[in-house]
Design an enzyme around this catalytic site. Structure first.
Site, mmCIF file in Angstrom:
data_model
loop_
_atom_site.group_PDB
_atom_site.id
_atom_site.type_symbol
_atom_site.label_atom_id
_atom_site.label_comp_id
_atom_site.label_asym_id
_atom_site.label_seq_id
_atom_site.Cartn_x
_atom_site.Cartn_y
_atom_site.Cartn_z
ATOM 1 N N LYS A 180 -29.145 34.330 46.875
ATOM 2 C CA LYS A 180 -27.803 34.521 46.317
ATOM 3 C C LYS A 180 -27.645 35.987 45.944
ATOM 4 O O LYS A 180 -28.493 36.547 45.264
ATOM 5 C CB LYS A 180 -27.617 33.640 45.081
ATOM 6 C CG LYS A 180 -26.271 33.837 44.416
ATOM 7 C CD LYS A 180 -25.950 32.815 43.347
ATOM 8 C CE LYS A 180 -26.962 32.734 42.261
ATOM 9 N NZ LYS A 180 -26.624 31.764 41.198
ATOM 10 N N CYS A 188 -15.592 45.453 46.485
ATOM 11 C CA CYS A 188 -15.429 44.836 47.805
ATOM 12 C C CYS A 188 -15.301 43.321 47.686
ATOM 13 O O CYS A 188 -16.056 42.675 46.972
ATOM 14 C CB CYS A 188 -16.631 45.178 48.690
ATOM 15 S SG CYS A 188 -16.571 44.403 50.323
ATOM 16 N N CYS A 200 -14.569 41.750 50.877
ATOM 17 C CA CYS A 200 -14.669 41.330 52.285
ATOM 18 C C CYS A 200 -16.122 41.197 52.748
ATOM 19 O O CYS A 200 -16.384 40.674 53.812
ATOM 20 C CB CYS A 200 -13.927 42.295 53.193
ATOM 21 S SG CYS A 200 -14.774 43.875 53.461
ATOM 22 N N CYS A 203 -16.171 48.899 47.399
ATOM 23 C CA CYS A 203 -15.382 48.974 48.624
ATOM 24 C C CYS A 203 -15.562 50.349 49.267
ATOM 25 O O CYS A 203 -15.537 51.367 48.584
ATOM 26 C CB CYS A 203 -13.899 48.756 48.291
ATOM 27 S SG CYS A 203 -12.790 49.020 49.685
ATOM 28 N N HIS A 230 -12.967 46.976 54.985
ATOM 29 C CA HIS A 230 -12.055 45.829 55.128
ATOM 30 C C HIS A 230 -10.937 46.136 56.129
ATOM 31 O O HIS A 230 -10.412 45.229 56.759
ATOM 32 C CB HIS A 230 -11.471 45.430 53.770
ATOM 33 C CG HIS A 230 -10.702 46.513 53.102
ATOM 34 N ND1 HIS A 230 -11.277 47.389 52.199
ATOM 35 C CD2 HIS A 230 -9.410 46.894 53.228
ATOM 36 C CE1 HIS A 230 -10.357 48.240 51.775
ATOM 37 N NE2 HIS A 230 -9.218 47.962 52.399
HETATM 38 S S1 FES Z 1 -12.866 45.148 50.386
HETATM 39 FE FE1 FES Z 1 -14.698 45.206 51.449
HETATM 40 S S2 FES Z 1 -14.829 47.237 52.136
HETATM 41 FE FE2 FES Z 1 -12.993 47.129 51.056
#
Ligand code: FES
Length: 139
Positions: free
Chosen positions: A89, A106, A108, A117, A121
């Site tokens: 995890k 982030c 994504c 981030c 994304h």
């Molecule tokens: S939200 Fe994942 S790189 Fe931006």
């Protein structure tokens, strides 16, 4: 619910009793034309219902299998396809002191600087048609 109860307990049994099903295969040849037509109609309708249910279930099963393919960007159920796959995890802690005026987290799972981030994304969204973006945390 009363409508369905009535169909199952009254209407269907009544209709099924009227279907001229012969005692044996060769009994078909003893049926009248109207009985044959009635039997053919019942058989066709039953086949249509079974075929419709089967194809619907098959379609849903195909959609489920397609969505369950692991590890292909935009097609799988895995969110995290590459980050720290050696742990069971991924959990991160960030102290409030590390946050300046604003930090982009982030969501994504494609960032090379995860949990921050790095703009990955944008490529993920362009490739997959997704619409994910970062969580912006402000002080
Ligand atoms: S939200 Fe994942 S790189 Fe931006």
């Amino acid at each position: 619910m009363d409508f369905y109860r009535r169909i199952v307990t009254e209407i269907l049994p009544d209709k099924l009793q009227r279907v001229p099903v012969p005692d044996s295969f060769f009994g078909i040849f003893k049926l009248s034309v109207s009985e044959l037509a009635s039997l053919a109609l019942f058989t066709g309708a039953s086949g249509f219902v079974v075929y419709s249910v089967y194809t619907t279930c098959q379609l849903k099963l195909d959609q489920y299998r397609k969505a369950s393919k692991p590890n292909s960007v935009g097609k799988g159920t895995l969110v995290n396809i590459s980050w720290r796959k050696d742990v069971s995890k991924v959990a991160d802690t960030i102290s409030a002191d590390e946050i300046g005026e604003k930090v982009a987290m982030c969501r994504c799972w494609r960032s090379k600087k995860f949990p921050y981030c790095d703009g990955s994304h944008n490529q993920h969204n362009a490739t997959t048609g997704d619409n994910v973006g970062p969580l912006l945390v402000k002080k």
